[in-house]
Design a protein around this motif. Structure first.
Motif, PDB file in Angstrom:
ATOM      1  N   GLU A  30      66.635 -11.920  49.598  1.00 55.18           N
ATOM      2  CA  GLU A  30      67.311 -12.515  48.438  1.00 55.18           C
ATOM      3  C   GLU A  30      68.528 -13.311  48.897  1.00 55.18           C
ATOM      4  O   GLU A  30      69.082 -13.084  49.975  1.00 55.18           O
ATOM      5  N   HIS A  31      68.924 -14.250  48.068  1.00 52.39           N
ATOM      6  CA  HIS A  31      69.973 -15.180  48.443  1.00 52.39           C
ATOM      7  C   HIS A  31      70.821 -15.441  47.202  1.00 52.39           C
ATOM      8  O   HIS A  31      70.294 -15.551  46.108  1.00 52.39           O
ATOM      9  N   LYS A  32      72.137 -15.523  47.411  1.00 53.48           N
ATOM     10  CA  LYS A  32      73.020 -15.783  46.277  1.00 53.48           C
ATOM     11  C   LYS A  32      72.634 -17.115  45.623  1.00 53.48           C
ATOM     12  O   LYS A  32      72.410 -18.105  46.323  1.00 53.48           O
ATOM     13  N   LEU A  33      72.550 -17.126  44.305  1.00 53.16           N
ATOM     14  CA  LEU A  33      72.177 -18.336  43.574  1.00 53.16           C
ATOM     15  C   LEU A  33      73.156 -19.473  43.867  1.00 53.16           C
ATOM     16  O   LEU A  33      74.373 -19.296  43.747  1.00 53.16           O
ATOM     17  N   PRO A  57      70.044 -38.652  51.498  1.00 49.61           N
ATOM     18  CA  PRO A  57      69.139 -37.704  52.146  1.00 49.61           C
ATOM     19  C   PRO A  57      69.949 -36.584  52.773  1.00 49.61           C
ATOM     20  O   PRO A  57      71.140 -36.749  53.047  1.00 49.61           O
ATOM     21  N   GLY A  58      69.336 -35.445  52.976  1.00 50.25           N
ATOM     22  CA  GLY A  58      70.043 -34.343  53.613  1.00 50.25           C
ATOM     23  C   GLY A  58      69.082 -33.263  54.067  1.00 50.25           C
ATOM     24  O   GLY A  58      67.853 -33.454  54.038  1.00 50.25           O
ATOM     25  N   GLU A  59      69.656 -32.177  54.479  1.00 50.64           N
ATOM     26  CA  GLU A  59      68.875 -31.018  54.911  1.00 50.64           C
ATOM     27  C   GLU A  59      69.478 -29.791  54.252  1.00 50.64           C
ATOM     28  O   GLU A  59      70.699 -29.654  54.193  1.00 50.64           O
ATOM     29  N   THR A  60      68.620 -28.923  53.758  1.00 48.60           N
ATOM     30  CA  THR A  60      69.104 -27.768  53.013  1.00 48.60           C
ATOM     31  C   THR A  60      68.498 -26.498  53.577  1.00 48.60           C
ATOM     32  O   THR A  60      67.289 -26.444  53.834  1.00 48.60           O
ATOM     33  N   GLN A  61      69.341 -25.487  53.766  1.00 40.41           N
ATOM     34  CA  GLN A  61      68.834 -24.175  54.196  1.00 40.41           C
ATOM     35  C   GLN A  61      68.285 -23.471  52.967  1.00 40.41           C
ATOM     36  O   GLN A  61      69.028 -22.836  52.226  1.00 40.41           O
ATOM     37  N   ILE A  62      66.990 -23.610  52.738  1.00 30.83           N
ATOM     38  CA  ILE A  62      66.383 -22.974  51.567  1.00 30.83           C
ATOM     39  C   ILE A  62      65.693 -21.678  51.982  1.00 30.83           C
ATOM     40  O   ILE A  62      65.793 -20.661  51.310  1.00 30.83           O
ATOM     41  N   LEU A  63      65.007 -21.738  53.116  1.00 24.02           N
ATOM     42  CA  LEU A  63      64.288 -20.575  53.633  1.00 24.02           C
ATOM     43  C   LEU A  63      64.882 -20.211  54.987  1.00 24.02           C
ATOM     44  O   LEU A  63      65.535 -21.044  55.619  1.00 24.02           O
ATOM     45  N   PRO A  64      64.661 -18.976  55.439  1.00 21.35           N
ATOM     46  CA  PRO A  64      65.120 -18.631  56.782  1.00 21.35           C
ATOM     47  C   PRO A  64      64.421 -19.535  57.804  1.00 21.35           C
ATOM     48  O   PRO A  64      63.280 -19.924  57.594  1.00 21.35           O
ATOM     49  N   GLY A  65      65.117 -19.877  58.881  1.00 18.98           N
ATOM     50  CA  GLY A  65      64.502 -20.744  59.893  1.00 18.98           C
ATOM     51  C   GLY A  65      64.917 -22.182  59.679  1.00 18.98           C
ATOM     52  O   GLY A  65      66.078 -22.465  59.364  1.00 18.98           O
ATOM     53  N   LEU A 190      65.170 -24.871  36.860  1.00 15.63           N
ATOM     54  CA  LEU A 190      63.911 -24.201  37.206  1.00 15.63           C
ATOM     55  C   LEU A 190      62.950 -25.200  37.835  1.00 15.63           C
ATOM     56  O   LEU A 190      62.573 -26.196  37.198  1.00 15.63           O
ATOM     57  N   GLN A 191      62.576 -24.946  39.078  1.00 15.45           N
ATOM     58  CA  GLN A 191      61.622 -25.817  39.770  1.00 15.45           C
ATOM     59  C   GLN A 191      60.701 -24.958  40.617  1.00 15.45           C
ATOM     60  O   GLN A 191      61.010 -23.810  40.920  1.00 15.45           O
ATOM     61  N   ASP A 192      59.584 -25.535  41.008  1.00 17.77           N
ATOM     62  CA  ASP A 192      58.658 -24.821  41.881  1.00 17.77           C
ATOM     63  C   ASP A 192      58.250 -25.732  43.022  1.00 17.77           C
ATOM     64  O   ASP A 192      58.120 -26.941  42.839  1.00 17.77           O
ATOM     65  N   GLY A 221      67.888 -24.820  43.623  1.00 18.70           N
ATOM     66  CA  GLY A 221      67.672 -25.026  45.048  1.00 18.70           C
ATOM     67  C   GLY A 221      67.648 -23.736  45.858  1.00 18.70           C
ATOM     68  O   GLY A 221      67.614 -23.788  47.080  1.00 18.70           O
ATOM     69  N   THR A 222      67.674 -22.586  45.190  1.00 19.63           N
ATOM     70  CA  THR A 222      67.658 -21.285  45.884  1.00 19.63           C
ATOM     71  C   THR A 222      66.329 -20.577  45.640  1.00 19.63           C
ATOM     72  O   THR A 222      65.860 -20.519  44.508  1.00 19.63           O
TER      73      THR A 222
END
Ligand code: C2O
Ligand code: CU
Ligand code: CU
Length: 480
Positions: A30-33, A57-65, A190-192, A221-222
């Motif tokens: 789990e990750h803080k919203l 453009p950018g890069e986002t830490q959404i998932l581990p790795g 809310l997105q998927d 984005g979380t």
């Protein structure tokens, strides 16, 4: 009265057609919203406000790795929340730092089309910027900004170009609502998404003409988010920012919540629910009351049967604020000229065959006309079959409309306020009352973005009596 169903015709929920991708519980910690920050104005006076909105453009830490390559407004994904104050004159610099053309569409904002409104006819080329100006003239509401280049809206929104826009006014600010941004008043986008190898998005590979979906819920984005509840009541500004997914929301223990706002404003009366379905592009503001839970408890928000977000309960002070039965005054329905023609938007088809009034979008063609300042009836229909058909979320630029009826019956209980997007069931005719305040050219379309990009979109010219045939420069994206 507490409503406990989703109202929409269940046989048409998108779970029932072939391409549906159900949500799955993500296998990540789990990750803080993420709570988008508030965009700082470049400058503000008593009467005017200046902002710069930068698509980048950018890069986002959404998932581990590995980080995910994403796009955003003043941010690597989604954006900062943009505050607009009723009555103020806004000057907005639209900056495009992306490698491709984009447009900045203010969904739900009552401004002139087609250039300020930012649909397909207002391109901002890579490495350039445009300036727009408008005066905020509408009630407090949660709107949003998203990319709208035709026919690339879907892909750009999927990459992250969508952010909340909050209109503030003196009426809403006196109502007893939570409004401490980030603490008890938060946007919930809310997105998927479907994350591929290396945690990347791959829009082309996931393309589906009925709308791209992914199995992973992503909120602000979380993925797998939690929110720390430190007040008894929390106001959630839900936005269905997905390309195609409907969200059927409910909490643990069938916890009830109170809807206080719809797309374009505060509702005339609060409505209590245990279940709420949202279609693409809709906004629903709700207040959740966590009385009855104690520190250490966790309450989950679900869509269908999949938990999508956790509320962690902490110590909070008791809050006995009561909402009034009546929140705001909606103006009485203006009289519509009986002899005026009824406008029609007949949505048909699925996949590549989607159309409105038997036509596909043509950027150079004006499909309908309506005089500015005049209330008109619109009949919006969906000729899909109930079984295997889809609910098409119908959206109009340049107006907040009123819902008169669904198949001759009352609209849903949360449809008595201002709306700019409405889910139309298969076999249904929805009657709307629509007025445009500014002359211009405005799009109206299905907000399943792949339907929109696939041509399920037309445009109307709203005209001044003095200049009924004013010419607008309409783009032709294909030739750019
Ligand atoms: Cu939210 Cu034409 O769009
Ligand atoms: Cu719009
Ligand atoms: Cu559609």
């Amino acid at each position: 009265k507490v409503y406990n169903d989703y109202f929409y015709d269940e046989p048409a929920f998108n779970t029932h057609d072939g391409g549906y991708i159900p949500l799955e519980v993500p296998d990540v910690p789990e990750h803080k919203l993420n709570i988008p920050g508030i965009l700082k104005p470049d400058k503000e006076t008593d009467t005017d406000m200046w902002y710069t909105v930068d698509a980048q453009p950018g890069e986002t830490q959404i998932l581990p790795g590995e980080k995910t390559k994403t796009w955003g407004y003043n941010s690597s994904i989604l954006g900062k929340t943009i505050i607009l104050k009723e009555g103020k004159h806004m000057h907005v610099t639209l900056k495009n730092d992306l490698p491709v053309l984009t447009t900045f569409h203010w969904h739900g904002l009552n401004v002139s089309g087609p250039y300020v409104d930012g649909g397909c006819h207002a391109p901002v080329y890579p490495g350039t910027s445009n300036e727009i100006e408008f005066t905020v003239d509408q009630p407090a509401a949660t709107l949003w900004l998203h990319a709208h280049p035709c026919p690339e809206t879907s892909e750009q929104v999927y990459k992250g170009l969508a952010t909340p826009v909050v209109v503030q006014d003196d009426i809403e600010s006196k109502l007893p609502f939570p409004r401490n941004y980030g603490v008890d008043d938060i946007p919930v986008v809310l997105q998927d998404r479907h994350f591929h190898k290396g945690n990347q998005l791959n829009y082309k590979e996931d393309y589906d003409p009925d709308g791209v979906q992914g199995p992973t819920a992503m909120i602000n984005g979380t993925v797998n988010p939690y929110f720390d509840v430190t007040t008894q009541k929390v106001r959630l500004r839900f936005l269905d920012g997905s390309n195609r997914r409907e969200w059927r929301l409910h909490f643990d223990d069938d916890l009830k919540f109170t809807q206080i706002g719809s797309d374009g404003g505060i509702l005339p009366e609060p409505v209590e629910f245990t279940h709420l379905m949202m279609v693409c592009a809709e906004r629903d503001e709700v207040i959740v009351d966590f009385r009855g839970y104690k520190p250490g408890d966790e309450v989950h928000l679900y869509s269908d049967d999949v938990p999508i977000m956790t509320f962690k309960i902490h110590e909070f002070a008791p809050d006995d604020t009561k909402l009034p039965d009546h929140l705001i005054d909606m103006p009485p329905f203006a009289k519509v000229d009986k002899n005026a023609p009824v406008h029609k938007a007949a949505m048909s088809g699925m996949d590549e065959s989607v159309e409105i009034n038997g036509k596909k979008f043509d950027m150079q063609r004006i499909d309908d006309r309506q005089e500015v300042g005049k209330e008109r009836i619109w009949e919006v229909s969906n000729s899909n079959e109930m079984d295997g058909g889809m609910v098409h979320p119908y959206h109009m630029h340049g107006t907040q409309f009123r819902v008169l009826s669904r198949n001759g019956k009352d609209p849903y209980p949360n449809e008595h306020g201002w709306k700019d997007t409405i889910g139309v069931n298969p076999g249904e005719v929805v009657r709307l009352q629509v007025k445009f305040d500014f002359p211009g050219v405005y799009m109206y379309h299905c907000h399943i973005t792949e339907h929109e990009d696939g041509g399920m979109m037309l445009q109307i010219q709203a005209y001044d009596k003095q200049d009924p045939h004013k010419k607008y420069k309409l783009m032709n994206m294909d030739t750019l």
